[in-house]
Motif scaffolding. Sequence first.
Motif, PDB file in Angstrom:
ATOM      1  N   ILE A 136      26.511  -6.855 -29.885  1.00 25.63           N
ATOM      2  CA  ILE A 136      27.379  -5.670 -29.874  1.00 25.63           C
ATOM      3  C   ILE A 136      28.847  -6.082 -29.880  1.00 25.63           C
ATOM      4  O   ILE A 136      29.674  -5.533 -30.625  1.00 25.63           O
ATOM      5  N   GLU A 137      29.178  -7.095 -29.054  1.00 25.32           N
ATOM      6  CA  GLU A 137      30.571  -7.558 -29.007  1.00 25.32           C
ATOM      7  C   GLU A 137      30.970  -8.195 -30.326  1.00 25.32           C
ATOM      8  O   GLU A 137      32.110  -8.038 -30.789  1.00 25.32           O
ATOM      9  N   HIS A 138      30.023  -8.910 -30.920  1.00 26.54           N
ATOM     10  CA  HIS A 138      30.313  -9.525 -32.215  1.00 26.54           C
ATOM     11  C   HIS A 138      30.587  -8.448 -33.281  1.00 26.54           C
ATOM     12  O   HIS A 138      31.540  -8.574 -34.072  1.00 26.54           O
ATOM     13  N   LEU A 139      29.748  -7.380 -33.280  1.00 28.76           N
ATOM     14  CA  LEU A 139      29.974  -6.283 -34.224  1.00 28.76           C
ATOM     15  C   LEU A 139      31.304  -5.596 -33.954  1.00 28.76           C
ATOM     16  O   LEU A 139      32.032  -5.218 -34.893  1.00 28.76           O
ATOM     17  N   SER A 140      31.645  -5.445 -32.676  1.00 29.96           N
ATOM     18  CA  SER A 140      32.926  -4.810 -32.338  1.00 29.96           C
ATOM     19  C   SER A 140      34.092  -5.665 -32.825  1.00 29.96           C
ATOM     20  O   SER A 140      35.073  -5.140 -33.367  1.00 29.96           O
ATOM     21  N   CYS A 141      33.978  -6.971 -32.629  1.00 25.44           N
ATOM     22  CA  CYS A 141      35.056  -7.854 -33.104  1.00 25.44           C
ATOM     23  C   CYS A 141      35.170  -7.805 -34.630  1.00 25.44           C
ATOM     24  O   CYS A 141      36.279  -7.764 -35.184  1.00 25.44           O
ATOM     25  N   SER A 142      34.008  -7.827 -35.293  1.00 26.26           N
ATOM     26  CA  SER A 142      34.036  -7.758 -36.747  1.00 26.26           C
ATOM     27  C   SER A 142      34.622  -6.442 -37.229  1.00 26.26           C
ATOM     28  O   SER A 142      35.401  -6.396 -38.201  1.00 26.26           O
ATOM     29  N   LEU A 143      34.265  -5.358 -36.539  1.00 30.57           N
ATOM     30  CA  LEU A 143      34.778  -4.041 -36.921  1.00 30.57           C
ATOM     31  C   LEU A 143      36.289  -3.975 -36.707  1.00 30.57           C
ATOM     32  O   LEU A 143      37.021  -3.446 -37.551  1.00 30.57           O
ATOM     33  N   GLN A 144      36.739  -4.559 -35.580  1.00 33.79           N
ATOM     34  CA  GLN A 144      38.176  -4.549 -35.311  1.00 33.79           C
ATOM     35  C   GLN A 144      38.918  -5.378 -36.344  1.00 33.79           C
ATOM     36  O   GLN A 144      39.995  -4.993 -36.813  1.00 33.79           O
ATOM     37  N   SER A 145      38.342  -6.506 -36.708  1.00 32.53           N
ATOM     38  CA  SER A 145      38.987  -7.364 -37.721  1.00 32.53           C
ATOM     39  C   SER A 145      39.062  -6.629 -39.065  1.00 32.53           C
ATOM     40  O   SER A 145      40.080  -6.715 -39.767  1.00 32.53           O
ATOM     41  N   ALA A 146      37.992  -5.908 -39.395  1.00 37.39           N
ATOM     42  CA  ALA A 146      37.998  -5.164 -40.653  1.00 37.39           C
ATOM     43  C   ALA A 146      39.056  -4.076 -40.638  1.00 37.39           C
ATOM     44  O   ALA A 146      39.721  -3.819 -41.647  1.00 37.39           O
ATOM     45  N   ILE A 147      39.252  -3.450 -39.495  1.00 40.97           N
ATOM     46  CA  ILE A 147      40.288  -2.410 -39.394  1.00 40.97           C
ATOM     47  C   ILE A 147      41.681  -3.021 -39.545  1.00 40.97           C
ATOM     48  O   ILE A 147      42.573  -2.452 -40.189  1.00 40.97           O
ATOM     49  N   LEU A 148      41.866  -4.220 -38.942  1.00 39.49           N
ATOM     50  CA  LEU A 148      43.179  -4.851 -39.005  1.00 39.49           C
ATOM     51  C   LEU A 148      43.554  -5.230 -40.434  1.00 39.49           C
ATOM     52  O   LEU A 148      44.735  -5.237 -40.792  1.00 39.49           O
ATOM     53  N   VAL A 149      42.548  -5.547 -41.235  1.00 35.19           N
ATOM     54  CA  VAL A 149      42.844  -5.909 -42.633  1.00 35.19           C
ATOM     55  C   VAL A 149      42.646  -4.711 -43.563  1.00 35.19           C
ATOM     56  O   VAL A 149      42.589  -4.887 -44.786  1.00 35.19           O
ATOM     57  N   ASP A 150      42.514  -3.504 -42.986  1.00 37.61           N
ATOM     58  CA  ASP A 150      42.383  -2.259 -43.752  1.00 37.61           C
ATOM     59  C   ASP A 150      41.160  -2.265 -44.673  1.00 37.61           C
ATOM     60  O   ASP A 150      41.204  -1.787 -45.808  1.00 37.61           O
ATOM     61  N   SER A 151      40.083  -2.821 -44.174  1.00 36.16           N
ATOM     62  CA  SER A 151      38.840  -2.822 -44.943  1.00 36.16           C
ATOM     63  C   SER A 151      37.886  -1.800 -44.334  1.00 36.16           C
ATOM     64  O   SER A 151      37.061  -2.123 -43.463  1.00 36.16           O
ATOM     65  N   ASN A 152      38.041  -0.562 -44.778  1.00 30.90           N
ATOM     66  CA  ASN A 152      37.194   0.494 -44.226  1.00 30.90           C
ATOM     67  C   ASN A 152      35.726   0.289 -44.576  1.00 30.90           C
ATOM     68  O   ASN A 152      34.836   0.615 -43.787  1.00 30.90           O
ATOM     69  N   VAL A 153      35.464  -0.272 -45.740  1.00 31.15           N
ATOM     70  CA  VAL A 153      34.076  -0.456 -46.164  1.00 31.15           C
ATOM     71  C   VAL A 153      33.357  -1.411 -45.226  1.00 31.15           C
ATOM     72  O   VAL A 153      32.244  -1.142 -44.750  1.00 31.15           O
ATOM     73  N   ALA A 155      34.292  -2.221 -42.208  1.00 33.04           N
ATOM     74  CA  ALA A 155      34.256  -1.620 -40.870  1.00 33.04           C
ATOM     75  C   ALA A 155      33.100  -0.622 -40.757  1.00 33.04           C
ATOM     76  O   ALA A 155      32.391  -0.596 -39.743  1.00 33.04           O
ATOM     77  N   ILE A 156      32.893   0.160 -41.787  1.00 36.32           N
ATOM     78  CA  ILE A 156      31.795   1.138 -41.753  1.00 36.32           C
ATOM     79  C   ILE A 156      30.452   0.434 -41.793  1.00 36.32           C
ATOM     80  O   ILE A 156      29.488   0.870 -41.142  1.00 36.32           O
ATOM     81  N   ASP A 157      30.368  -0.713 -42.511  1.00 33.82           N
ATOM     82  CA  ASP A 157      29.114  -1.477 -42.515  1.00 33.82           C
ATOM     83  C   ASP A 157      28.790  -1.979 -41.115  1.00 33.82           C
ATOM     84  O   ASP A 157      27.628  -1.903 -40.669  1.00 33.82           O
ATOM     85  N   CYS A 158      29.799  -2.480 -40.408  1.00 38.40           N
ATOM     86  CA  CYS A 158      29.590  -2.932 -39.020  1.00 38.40           C
ATOM     87  C   CYS A 158      29.194  -1.753 -38.131  1.00 38.40           C
ATOM     88  O   CYS A 158      28.314  -1.889 -37.260  1.00 38.40           O
ATOM     89  N   TYR A 159      29.823  -0.636 -38.356  1.00 34.93           N
ATOM     90  CA  TYR A 159      29.491   0.557 -37.557  1.00 34.93           C
ATOM     91  C   TYR A 159      28.047   0.988 -37.800  1.00 34.93           C
ATOM     92  O   TYR A 159      27.309   1.288 -36.850  1.00 34.93           O
ATOM     93  N   GLN A 160      27.634   1.000 -39.044  1.00 28.80           N
ATOM     94  CA  GLN A 160      26.276   1.415 -39.351  1.00 28.80           C
ATOM     95  C   GLN A 160      25.251   0.425 -38.809  1.00 28.80           C
ATOM     96  O   GLN A 160      24.159   0.815 -38.391  1.00 28.80           O
ATOM     97  N   GLU A 161      25.612  -0.886 -38.803  1.00 27.21           N
ATOM     98  CA  GLU A 161      24.715  -1.870 -38.197  1.00 27.21           C
ATOM     99  C   GLU A 161      24.582  -1.633 -36.702  1.00 27.21           C
ATOM    100  O   GLU A 161      23.507  -1.787 -36.118  1.00 27.21           O
ATOM    101  N   THR A 191      37.650   6.035 -33.555  1.00 25.06           N
ATOM    102  CA  THR A 191      38.707   5.217 -34.165  1.00 25.06           C
ATOM    103  C   THR A 191      38.691   5.335 -35.689  1.00 25.06           C
ATOM    104  O   THR A 191      39.734   5.506 -36.334  1.00 25.06           O
ATOM    105  N   LEU A 192      37.486   5.240 -36.265  1.00 26.59           N
ATOM    106  CA  LEU A 192      37.382   5.348 -37.714  1.00 26.59           C
ATOM    107  C   LEU A 192      37.760   6.749 -38.196  1.00 26.59           C
ATOM    108  O   LEU A 192      38.399   6.914 -39.245  1.00 26.59           O
ATOM    109  N   LYS A 193      37.355   7.772 -37.436  1.00 25.03           N
ATOM    110  CA  LYS A 193      37.725   9.136 -37.817  1.00 25.03           C
ATOM    111  C   LYS A 193      39.238   9.317 -37.800  1.00 25.03           C
ATOM    112  O   LYS A 193      39.811   9.992 -38.668  1.00 25.03           O
ATOM    113  N   GLU A 194      39.874   8.731 -36.827  1.00 21.93           N
ATOM    114  CA  GLU A 194      41.333   8.843 -36.745  1.00 21.93           C
ATOM    115  C   GLU A 194      41.993   8.201 -37.967  1.00 21.93           C
ATOM    116  O   GLU A 194      42.927   8.748 -38.547  1.00 21.93           O
TER     117      GLU A 194
END
Length: 789
Positions: A136-153, A155-161, A191-194
């Motif tokens: 879970i923490e790994h997915l959260s870190c990956s999702l945060q990293s994707a948000i920082l680089v503006d990669s919504n796709v 980030a959404i893949d991590c969220y769906q996982e 966060t993603l909705k925002e």
Amino acid sequence: MDVKIKNQTIAEFLNSLLDVNSNDHLINTAKVSLNTCEGLANSLKVYKNTLEDSADNPEKNGEATKASGERKREEFSEEKLKDQLEQIETSMSSLARDVTSHMESEDTSLTKLETLVTKCVQIESCQSYLRCIDHIEHLSCSLQSAILVDSNVKAIDCYQEMVSLFEKLRGSTCKNLLEYLKNTIRFWSATLKERLNKELSSVMKSMEWPFVAALSSQKAKPSATSSEPAAIKSNLTRIFHQLLSIRLPSDIAEQVLLHPMIASIPNYKQPIEPIAMLVEPLKKRFQYHFYGNKPTNNIEKPEWFFTQLLTWAKAHADCITTVIQPALWDAGYDFVNGHIEFLRSLHTIAMEKLITCVPDIMYDEHLYSHLIRETLSFHSDMCTAHDYPPDEPTCLHILTAEETFKKWIIIEKKFAQEKMDTITSSPTAWTSQFNAELEDDDQFKAVECAESFITLLTTITERYEHLPYAVCQLMFVCMKQELLEDFRVRLVQLRKEFSTTSAPYLAILNTSRYIVSFLKEWTERPFFIKLQYQARLLSLDNSQLSTLLPTLLSRDASYQLPSSIDVDDIEDLECTLFNTSIANISSLEDEMLKSLAHHVTTDLKAKLRTYADNSQSMWTALSHLKHKEEQHMVTLSATACDFIIYLESSLVLGFEALQQQLFTQFWQQVVQELDRLIFHLVIAENHFSEGGVVQFKFDMTRNLFPVVGRYTSKPENFLKMVKESCHLLSMQLGDALLLKSALADSLHSLNSKTPQDPIATIQEQNVFKLDPEEAELVLSRRTDLLRNY
């Protein structure tokens, strides 16, 4: 010998059992051996008893010497078997002790092993638990990293996982782990909705959304100067698709806090996320202008915020249809109608505003009545002008809450009664609203009072016809029934103030028929048929509606009308909602009509007496008119003018003043009673010579019949007694003598063996209305028969 063979077999079995040296084999066969030994011991005891019985009865074995030898051998075998049995019992005891000791030692080892396995399982569970948390923490870190680089796709893949992991752990008993995962999913979803909301705001800004200025067709579509429509649609589709991808599962999504009145609306659904984001700027503007201390927040002017919402609905309709809806379809929202979702969101804004302002004005009758009118107008505009489905949540759900609706009913009834007071007390209440030319075409002869009252009832019907709950609609029907009864009582009181033939009296009569006609039309409308069917489902009849409906309102106000009714169910409906009202008003109508007819026939009765008294001598003294020229010179009797003129004027008055069906009933009642009066007061009380018959017949057939003939093609059908009497009075002398003789024989002769049927006798002379006694009476009024009989 069978006994020897059996003993040898048993011995061999016991020896083989005793020779077993292996403890392992002994332990494995312990239970079986013990059971076998018990069975063998029992068999030996039985065999022993058999031998003893044989020894006690030597006669059964034949010779005594043989029995004695066999007995000795058997005693020896018995002793040997006893010794072997004792050895077996000793072995069994030893074997049982060994088995018990071995089982105790094995139980101790098994307990230690179970404890060790349990610890291993716990360690493995902790490792899995920690691996889940690490994942879970790994997915959260990956999702945060994707948000920082503006990669919504990504980030959404991590969220769906992460959501997929939750689906796998859904049945787990690790409640804390599940709660941690839920909170994590909620956090990243928000966060993603925002982020997506910001992107959507940027896209909508390029479209100059929202269209809050004056209506403009240029603002109803994306502006070509600000951005290409294709790019806008592409961005909208991408954002809507991503919003669909980050939807929370139903058991994770937190319930949006709604007012209990809104949450209690059946099948109420929150708008989907894209529409909610689109409506959010409109909602903020609405709250700015219509809440707080702003001048536009005026509870006396609810039409202001209703008009604003209607303006927004119209301004955004084209954009929703041409831009937003295709983007929703492309994004995977095939189940969504964007237009309805948008209008439902506007309705929710209006409902929230109503909830805040209703308590402040509910006890001010005029303000509350004004609010109800504006709410109904808003609902009508939304449904007609913007195609909002009436079964969707609307502001009417707020007005049908228990306390709010009861107050509405009270105010509605009070204002309706005040309106009825104004209607009935108007100086022009009993005059027609139309000019003379249009009045002639008015088949109901409706006066101002009748038109105003029907308009009042129709307006009330239009107000409650679209209410969402059947119980509320039935309560309105109950109120209408009370208003109808109140109006009927007013008509009863008013008709006593006018003379029977006055114009107001006849107008009241027309008003009764007019109301009954409208009520009968209403009972055939599908809306009222469904309401009647609903009342039957609730086991209510018309007399119970007013007493039980308030209880039903508080218990189950959401009881809705059925969408369809079977034909068989309609045929089973024995009465309608307005049966009682129709019966009561029809009773008043019949009573007034009878009073009118009685008034006319009473005056006619007096005039007929004068006609009979003044014409008696003439009818008797006139001689027979032999020539046709003399018969053509006959004119109307002067004494008949009075009642014929009065009849004609009465009928003309009724024709001009009464509704057509009422007038038909009126003149038929008058003419039929006149027929009876002429027979009993004129014909039955006078004698007629041949010339008198011609004169009387002329008065009737050439003067009275034409007066009635203005309203029917066959007046003689309504003056049958007069017609048949004239026929009997004018018959040829010979035929009259024969008929009178036949009637006398059939009615009065006691010696006739085969008397003729008097009814058949007179029917042969085309006399069907008069009975034989009346026909004989008419014949007895002829003076020529008195001379020749």
